[in-house]
Structures are given as C-alpha cells and as structure tokens.
Design an enzyme around this catalytic site. Structure first.
Site, PDB file in Angstrom:
ATOM      1  N   GLU A 160      34.522 -23.693  23.169  1.00  0.00           N
ATOM      2  CA  GLU A 160      33.390 -24.318  23.877  1.00  0.00           C
ATOM      3  C   GLU A 160      32.161 -24.542  22.993  1.00  0.00           C
ATOM      4  O   GLU A 160      31.045 -24.199  23.369  1.00  0.00           O
ATOM      5  CB  GLU A 160      32.985 -23.464  25.080  1.00  0.00           C
ATOM      6  CG  GLU A 160      34.125 -23.214  26.046  1.00  0.00           C
ATOM      7  CD  GLU A 160      33.714 -22.395  27.270  1.00  0.00           C
ATOM      8  OE1 GLU A 160      32.567 -21.916  27.310  1.00  0.00           O
ATOM      9  OE2 GLU A 160      34.542 -22.228  28.176  1.00  0.00           O
ATOM     10  N   GLU A 201      43.987 -23.102  30.072  1.00  0.00           N
ATOM     11  CA  GLU A 201      43.417 -22.209  31.095  1.00  0.00           C
ATOM     12  C   GLU A 201      43.565 -22.808  32.491  1.00  0.00           C
ATOM     13  O   GLU A 201      42.672 -22.701  33.340  1.00  0.00           O
ATOM     14  CB  GLU A 201      41.937 -21.926  30.783  1.00  0.00           C
ATOM     15  CG  GLU A 201      41.720 -21.363  29.401  1.00  0.00           C
ATOM     16  CD  GLU A 201      40.275 -20.964  29.100  1.00  0.00           C
ATOM     17  OE1 GLU A 201      39.466 -20.819  30.044  1.00  0.00           O
ATOM     18  OE2 GLU A 201      39.966 -20.794  27.912  1.00  0.00           O
TER      19      GLU A 201
HETATM   20  C1  XIL Z   1      36.589 -15.528  31.794  1.00  0.00           C
HETATM   21  C2  XIL Z   1      37.435 -14.349  32.261  1.00  0.00           C
HETATM   22  O1  XIL Z   1      38.480 -14.811  33.061  1.00  0.00           O
HETATM   23  C3  XIL Z   1      36.592 -13.384  33.028  1.00  0.00           C
HETATM   24  O2  XIL Z   1      37.369 -12.244  33.380  1.00  0.00           O
HETATM   25  C4  XIL Z   1      35.409 -12.969  32.158  1.00  0.00           C
HETATM   26  O3  XIL Z   1      34.560 -12.134  32.895  1.00  0.00           O
HETATM   27  C5  XIL Z   1      34.642 -14.193  31.670  1.00  0.00           C
HETATM   28  O4  XIL Z   1      35.520 -15.084  31.007  1.00  0.00           O
HETATM   29  N1  XIL Z   1      36.589 -20.264  29.870  1.00  0.00           N
HETATM   30  C6  XIL Z   1      37.083 -19.385  28.937  1.00  0.00           C
HETATM   31  C7  XIL Z   1      37.509 -18.034  29.336  1.00  0.00           C
HETATM   32  O5  XIL Z   1      37.299 -19.804  27.784  1.00  0.00           O
HETATM   33  O6  XIL Z   1      37.317 -17.075  28.329  1.00  0.00           O
HETATM   34  C8  XIL Z   1      36.801 -17.591  30.587  1.00  0.00           C
HETATM   35  O7  XIL Z   1      37.392 -16.357  30.998  1.00  0.00           O
HETATM   36  C9  XIL Z   1      36.920 -18.627  31.679  1.00  0.00           C
HETATM   37  C10 XIL Z   1      36.256 -19.915  31.237  1.00  0.00           C
END
Ligand code: XIL
Length: 401
Positions: free
Chosen positions: A171, A286
């Site tokens: 990101e 994701e």
């Molecule tokens: C999220 C996790 O799922 C949570 O448990 C944590 O508290 C915060 O991060 N994009 C990403 C991930 O790249 O690392 C994120 O994961 C969700 C959004």
C-alpha cells in the site's frame, strides 16, 4: 458418521468387493463408482480445483486460531494450498523492541504449513500500519537505512528457502497525499525517501533467492477518478522500477470488495494485461466481500456476496497472469471484518467462503465453480525454477487431479 460410511463404501467399491460380497442392493460396482466419483468431485476442496488450473489457492490466518480449534485447522489444511501470515510477520508483531525479534507466532505458522504441505506466504515487510510504537522515534534518532535494511534482511533470511512469496511493500500509493509520484506519505517515505521501495526489494531478493517478491495494493481495479489516478501511479511506479531491474516478480491485488463499490471487469483485465506485459504475475491476495451494506437477511446477503466472488474470479482467472488467489481468512468466525475495531454492521459479517461453523457457503460454491471454469495455466515456478509442492502438483499427485 456420514463421511466414514461413504469412505468405507468407496474403498470397498473400488477394491471390487462391492459387486460380490457386499449387500449393495443388486447394483454392480461401475455405476456406484461413478456416483462416488461424482460425490468426491462435488466435495473437492478449493485448493484442488485451483491447482488443476495451475492456480494456488489459500487463505490468511493467525497462529492462535489454527492452534485453538482442531476443526478449523483441519478444514484449513483441507481447503488451502497456501497459508498467508495475516499479522504475525508485521513489524508490530515481530519487533516488541528495537533490540528484539519475536518470531514465535510466524514460526508456528511455518510449522503448520510444513506439517500440512502448504506453501507459506509472508505478509508484509513494509507497511505504514501495524508498526511498533518505538519505531518513529528510532527512525529519527538512528540511521534509518540501517534499521530498515537490517529488519528486512533478518526477517527474510530467517525464512530463506521456505517462503513461497513475500509482500515486500504494501500500500505505498495514495494519490490524495498530493505528490506527483502518487506515493503515500508514510514514515518510510519521510525517513528514507522514495528509494525505500527499491531498497526493500533488493534486500529481500538478496536475503532469499527463491521467494517470489510482490508489490501489494488495493483499489486499482475500479473505474472512479481516485482509483484511476491510483492505477496510473502504480503503473508508473512499477514500470520505473522494472526499468531499473528492481527484483519485483508479482503484483498483489488485495481485492477487498464491497457491493456498493463495484469493480470494473474491463479495467481489471486491462490491468492484468499491463502487468503481464511488464513480466509480472498477478496474485489476488486478500479477497473478501464486505457485506455491511447488504440486506440483513442471510440468504440474500450470502447470494449477493457469492455473486461478487463469481464475477470477480471469472474475470481475474480468465487471465493467465493470475497465479494465486488468497482470501483474507477462510471462515467468517475469524474474519477481520468481525474484529470490533473494523466491524461496520450490527450483525456478524459473512465475507468469506465458510461460515462461522465452517460450513461451505454460496461464496464457496461460487469460488469452486470459478476455479472449475477457469482456463488452465502453467503453475508458477519459484525464482530458482522449482515447482514447489505447495503449488498443488505434489499435494494432489495421488488424487484425481
Ligand atoms: C488487517 C488484519 O486482518 C487485522 O487483523 C489487523 O488488525 C489489521 O490488518 N490490508 C492489508 C492487511 O494489507 O494487512 C490488513 O490486515 C487488511 C487490509
């Protein structure tokens, strides 16, 4: 009970015993075998369906959830060909202090992956979130390059040869921050300058010569103005880095989807074409569907969520550059969208393929059908040209692939 009976019967049937010695109601073994084959086919897990097409499927998880629930870990190992570390490789989890590393959680994930012959995917080495509280001060008072590079080196080399892929930078683009290059204003940019991105990839590549190195981001497959500007910034960034031979091997598209923010399949396809033209594979990293704006009724919600999985995966998997699909969790029970911090609806979110009781939902069916429909592609080798067992080949070598 049901499963045991079916298995036993299948074994007998395949051994040929069914036709002669079992009271099978007069039917011969052949049609019975066909029935059982059809049942087994219907039940084939997502990773197996994906592997048949040269795609690796898996999900993100926390080690505590895999160790807390035997039912969950069993289903996880059955459905997934890759385990993604959801949080335990982020700076906050790994670095309780400047001097220490806490690898226990990530090591447990690796052991789980190895025990079940899953690939292990590292997420993520550089992000602006989930960093330890001591980090901003340390970056001001010490040599920031040394701090940054030694972290990446130590973490990546610890898992050398055992990591399928790493999300090296996560990101890094946010056009709203107003920079010409579209980079997000983060502590990394502030303390190291824009070269932090290429530095991270170079160190990771040296520390592990086989892991596939990924740039991961979100909201690049949408048609609105902000997403379009973001996509263009991403394209400029990756073209510039590839032009300088920075070792980036794949683009990670997060795909946190929402019904009220529909993705654009033509734009997704164009982006996949562009990535392939640049020599990148694409990982859908994701995937989940946020249902907080859908009707409360579970049947309707599940159907709407499944429709989004179907249309998204049909568009993505049609492209041969897409080599991996990971959902952000496997069961709704452990979805980040049900964390009190992220939860946006009064009800329990249902964004994933399995419900909180580990039952397959319409989203699972939609994924299964999308994998079944997808065209075949060559599985992605690692950087040394090895086809890891986790890519599906070995895991199902004896199964009906
Ligand atoms: C999220 C996790 O799922 C949570 O448990 C944590 O508290 C915060 O991060 N994009 C990403 C991930 O790249 O690392 C994120 O994961 C969700 C959004």
């Amino acid at each position: 009970m049901k499963l045991l009976t079916r298995r036993k019967a299948l074994a007998l049937c395949l051994s040929g015993a069914g036709a002669t010695s079992l009271p099978l109601g007069g039917c011969d073994a052949k049609p019975l075998r066909d029935v059982f084959d059809a049942v087994l086919e219907q039940e084939a897990p997502l990773c197996q369906r994906a592997a048949r097409k040269g795609v690796l499927y898996g999900a993100a998880a926390l080690s505590q959830h895999l160790s807390q629930s035997r039912a969950y870990s069993t289903v996880f190992a059955r459905e997934c060909g890759v385990l993604v570390s959801q949080n335990e490789l982020k700076w906050r989890a790994l670095r309780p202090s400047r001097e220490t590393y806490r690898f226990a959680g990530a090591d447990r994930l690796l052991s789980f992956a190895q025990a079940h012959r899953l690939a292990f995917r590292g997420h993520c080495l550089v992000w602006h979130i989930d960093n330890p509280v001591w980090l901003p001060e340390a970056l001001k008072s010490e040599n920031p390059v040394k701090l940054f590079e030694s972290h990446i080196w130590n973490v990546v080399s610890r898992y050398r040869g055992r990591m399928h892929s790493w999300d090296v930078v996560n990101e890094a683009i946010r056009v709203r921050d107003g920079r010409d290059d579209g980079l997000r204003e983060t502590i990394w940019l502030a303390s190291l300058g824009p070269s932090y991105i290429e530095r991270a990839f170079h160190i990771a590549a040296e520390a592990d010569p086989s892991a596939i190195l990924v740039y991961n981001d979100f909201d690049i497959e949408f048609a609105d103005r902000t997403a379009t500007r973001k996509r263009h910034a991403l394209q400029r960034l990756l073209e510039r880095l590839k032009g300088k031979d920075v070792p980036i091997h794949a683009l990670g598209i997060q795909a946190h989807l929402e019904p009220s923010y529909p993705f654009d399949s033509a734009i997704l396809t164009q982006t996949l074409d562009w990535a392939a033209g640049l020599g990148l594979r694409v990982f859908i990293t994701e995937l989940d569907v946020d249902d907080h704006r859908l009707p409360r009724n579970i049947k309707q919600r599940d159907k709407a969520v499944a429709d989004i999985y179907r249309t998204y995966l049909d568009a993505a998997l049609a492209h041969p550059a897409v080599a991996l699909v990971a959902t952000w969790g496997l069961s709704d029970k452990y979805s980040w969208l049900n964390d009190p911090y992220f939860r946006r609806a009064a009800w329990t979110a249902r964004p994933l393929p399995l419900d909180a009781y580990l039952h397959r939902k319409p989203a699972w069916q939609a994924m299964a059908q999308a994998f079944d429909r997808a065209p075949q592609r060559a599985p992605m080798p690692d950087r040394k040209g090895t086809l890891a067992p986790a890519l599906g080949a070995a895991q199902f070598a004896s199964g009906n692939t």
